[in-house]
Design an enzyme around this catalytic site. Structure first.
Site, mmCIF file in Angstrom:
data_model
loop_
_atom_site.group_PDB
_atom_site.id
_atom_site.type_symbol
_atom_site.label_atom_id
_atom_site.label_comp_id
_atom_site.label_asym_id
_atom_site.label_seq_id
_atom_site.Cartn_x
_atom_site.Cartn_y
_atom_site.Cartn_z
ATOM 1 N N TRP A 103 -32.790 13.897 4.073
ATOM 2 C CA TRP A 103 -32.163 14.657 2.987
ATOM 3 C C TRP A 103 -30.793 14.087 2.629
ATOM 4 O O TRP A 103 -30.484 13.863 1.451
ATOM 5 C CB TRP A 103 -32.039 16.121 3.396
ATOM 6 C CG TRP A 103 -31.564 17.067 2.344
ATOM 7 C CD1 TRP A 103 -32.326 17.796 1.468
ATOM 8 C CD2 TRP A 103 -30.198 17.428 2.069
ATOM 9 N NE1 TRP A 103 -31.533 18.575 0.666
ATOM 10 C CE2 TRP A 103 -30.226 18.377 1.010
ATOM 11 C CE3 TRP A 103 -28.973 17.053 2.598
ATOM 12 C CZ2 TRP A 103 -29.067 18.936 0.491
ATOM 13 C CZ3 TRP A 103 -27.810 17.611 2.076
ATOM 14 C CH2 TRP A 103 -27.858 18.537 1.039
ATOM 15 N N ASP A 104 -29.952 13.840 3.642
ATOM 16 C CA ASP A 104 -28.601 13.312 3.392
ATOM 17 C C ASP A 104 -28.651 12.001 2.623
ATOM 18 O O ASP A 104 -27.936 11.806 1.631
ATOM 19 C CB ASP A 104 -27.887 13.048 4.725
ATOM 20 C CG ASP A 104 -27.748 14.275 5.590
ATOM 21 O OD1 ASP A 104 -28.790 14.800 6.036
ATOM 22 O OD2 ASP A 104 -26.609 14.694 5.824
#
Length: 615
Positions: A189-190
């Protein structure tokens, strides 16, 4: 615009953090109070389906301090999913998240917040890999992290040194735009947020931090290798490849690869030898053999339709026949039967069939193919043995009856065929046995490798895959329909070879027909393993060492028949592939996106896998 005077919202994702969550929230509150007005911030505990006392502690903290909010999830969302869910409910304009282990020194929190609040950056992220950073990085953490970040910079063209530091801040308007484009709900996600932010032109500040590892982190096979690696490739395809695929490019690449497949065929088949064998044959009957083989393709489409229908997807057999043509053409070009993946992509992109179902349906098809061919070969072999041909069969299967390179290739083919046939029968028994068992063997096996949230997702996908296969294997009606379709397909495959025998002037006696069935069956079993493109060489070798000793057909004629038989089948396949690519506007490496976005498909796959895991 902020709500209720809240300027800054800090999210702390928490999964089973009963020992640390209270101290973490206390330190965050105290640090924020040092540089912000007391009522201008909030702290959200994004509690992600915890199995310990974290929910109770989070609820108590929220009741004791109105600046603390408890965001609860009954189901495990994954790190990225929990963050996205919490960010949808924040009230501030500056959105922050930090890992609850507080590995990053909290004295950097003011710099993180002010990068958005005062310096007008869209995103700010701490970095453990800048020269000024002070980070304790043992080899077991540092080497995988360096390798991962290097891959992201290489494939995804990121300008950042560290993508996974759990210390980030976002401008609310920027994140509202980015979140719908982020597909991963786990550890990638990051990275996806940062990469897509850079692609859209947002200003990203990366600054050095002091970082001390907390706890015992280790490389996780499922999360780090399977999960993160596949997500890098998925994002690279989405951002760098997919936008460049136009109708002209798609058709051009497809045509080029078909030409390559024809060139590859000449590397394994001597063109002069093929032409000389063709000169001995009646070309009209060779054309008839091609028509016979062509009849098997609608049966392939109908069988595939029945398999998908059993898995809950109703499709037209015509479209599915085209998809099979394309994938089989791909198998003539790419190693390791990569054309099968092309078919899964085609039915996913064109008909929204999820990848797990696409690959499971292929697995079902392969199992039935191998089982049918094995049974046909076994029946004929038993028949030959009962007619007194045991000695001849022994010399055939050991390659003693034929000398030279053909014998060597044939022996390899027979060994491969025996192994593949055994695996096919074993697979059927294993699938049926597991379907009749109430035990779930997949999830415990995955959890022995990894306890990460991504492992639950992977386990769900595999469970769906196995479950789809079991549906077909255990339903008597479906099993019968698919089984009869398989018999029809492979009988036509054998009839194609028999038509070539006739084209060479041989009469179809009962013994020749029996040997033909056996030779074609063993040849097809041999080419299942991708030892050569399209099984070229293995098929001809197996065919020749079986036909020549057991029939009046000479070695030269048997080899010529095998070459023409296989060439006819490959030419029909390539021709059908060309027409199907033009009809469906598909290349051998991708499919044009039409009715559904990649994001929707990925979300559907995740939802499907989670629903299976809940049952």
């Amino acid at each position: 615009m902020s709500m209720g005077g809240i300027e800054v919202s800090v999210v702390c994702p928490a999964y089973n953090e009963e020992d640390t969550i209270e101290d973490t929230v206390r330190v965050v509150i105290e640090t924020l109070s040092d540089f912000l007005p007391s009522q201008s911030f909030e702290v959200l505990i994004a509690e992600d389906g915890c199995e310990d006392r974290t929910p109770e502690i989070a609820t108590r903290l929220s009741e004791e301090d109105e600046r603390i909010r408890h965001i609860h999830s009954d189901d495990r969302l994954g790190r990225g999913g929990a963050l996205s869910y919490a960010f949808e409910q924040v009230r501030g304009d500056v959105l922050v998240y930090l890992d609850t282990d507080m590995a990053t020194d909290m004295r950097h929190l003011e710099e993180l917040v002010e990068a958005i609040r005062s310096d007008s950056y869209d995103i700010a992220t701490g970095s453990r890999w800048l020269p000024e950073s002070q980070a304790e990085r043992p080899a077991k953490r540092g080497i995988p992290s360096l390798s991962y970040n290097a891959l992201v910079r290489t494939f995804l063209r990121s300008n950042l040194q560290d993508h996974q530091c759990g210390f980030k801040a976002f401008d609310r308007e920027a994140l509202d735009v980015l979140l719908p484009a982020v597909q991963d709900e786990h550890w990638f996600w990051d990275t996806e947020v940062l990469v897509k932010a850079q692609r859209r032109g947002y200003r990203v500040k990366e600054f050095p931090v002091d970082w001390t590892p907390k706890g015992d982190s280790k490389v996780d096979l499922i999360r780090d290798v399977f999960g993160m690696g596949s997500q890098i490739l998925r994002t690279w395809w989405e951002l760098s490849v997919s936008p460049r695929i136009t109708r002209r490019v798609s058709l051009g690449v497809g045509t080029l690869l078909v030409v390559i497949s024809l060139v590859l065929m000449t590397q394994y088949l001597n063109p002069e030898q093929v032409l000389s064998r063709m000169a001995d044959a009646d070309t009209r009957l060779v054309a008839v053999s091609a028509l016979v083989y062509l009849l098997s393709w609608p049966l392939r489409g109908i069988r595939y339709r029945d398999i998908l229908e059993a898995m809950g997807h109703k499709e037209q057999w015509g479209f599915l026949t085209g998809a099979i043509f394309i994938s089989q053409t791909g198998n003539l070009v790419f190693p390791a039967r990569a054309g099968d993946a092309i078919r899964a992509y085609v039915v996913k992109a064109r008909r929204s069939v999820p990848y797990p179902t696409g690959f499971a349906s292929l697995a079902v098809e392969r199992v039935f193919d191998l089982l049918t061919i094995t049974v046909l070969a076994g029946i004929v072999m038993i028949g030959l043995a009962t007619t007194g041909s045991t000695g001849q069969l022994s010399s055939v299967l050991t390659g003693q009856a034929v000398g030279g390179d053909t014998a060597s290739s044939g022996q390899t083919a027979v060994v491969v065929a025996a192994g593949v046939g055994t695996v096919a029968i074993t697979a059927v028994f294993a699938i049926v046995a597991s379907a009749n068992s109430d035990q779930n063997l997949v999830r415990p096996a995955i959890r022995r490798i990894s306890n990460d949230s991504y492992a639950d997702y992977v386990a769900g996908v595999i469970e769906r895959f196995v479950g789809d296969i079991q549906i077909v294997a255990t339903d008597k009606s479906i099993f019968a329909r698919v089984g009869l379709g398989s018999i029809g397909i492979w009988s036509l495959d054998v009839l194609t070879a028999l038509a070539v025998f006739v084209a060479f002037g041989f009469n179809l006696t009962p013994s020749l027909i029996a040997v033909g069935f056996f030779a074609v069956s063993v040849g097809n079993l041999a080419k299942v393993l991708p030892l050569t493109p399209g099984g070229i060489g293995l098929y001809e070798g197996a065919f020749t060492i079986i036909v020549a000793p057991l029939t009046p057909v000479s070695v030269t004629a048997a080899l010529g028949i095998a070459i023409i038989d296989h060439a006819v089948k490959n030419i029909v396949t390539v021709g059908g592939g060309i027409l199907s690519m033009a009809w469906l506007n598909v290349s051998l490496t991708t499919a044009v996106e039409e009715t559904q976005t990649i994001s929707e498909s990925t979300e559907q796959a995740v939802n499907d896998s989670e629903s299976v895991a809940d049952k």
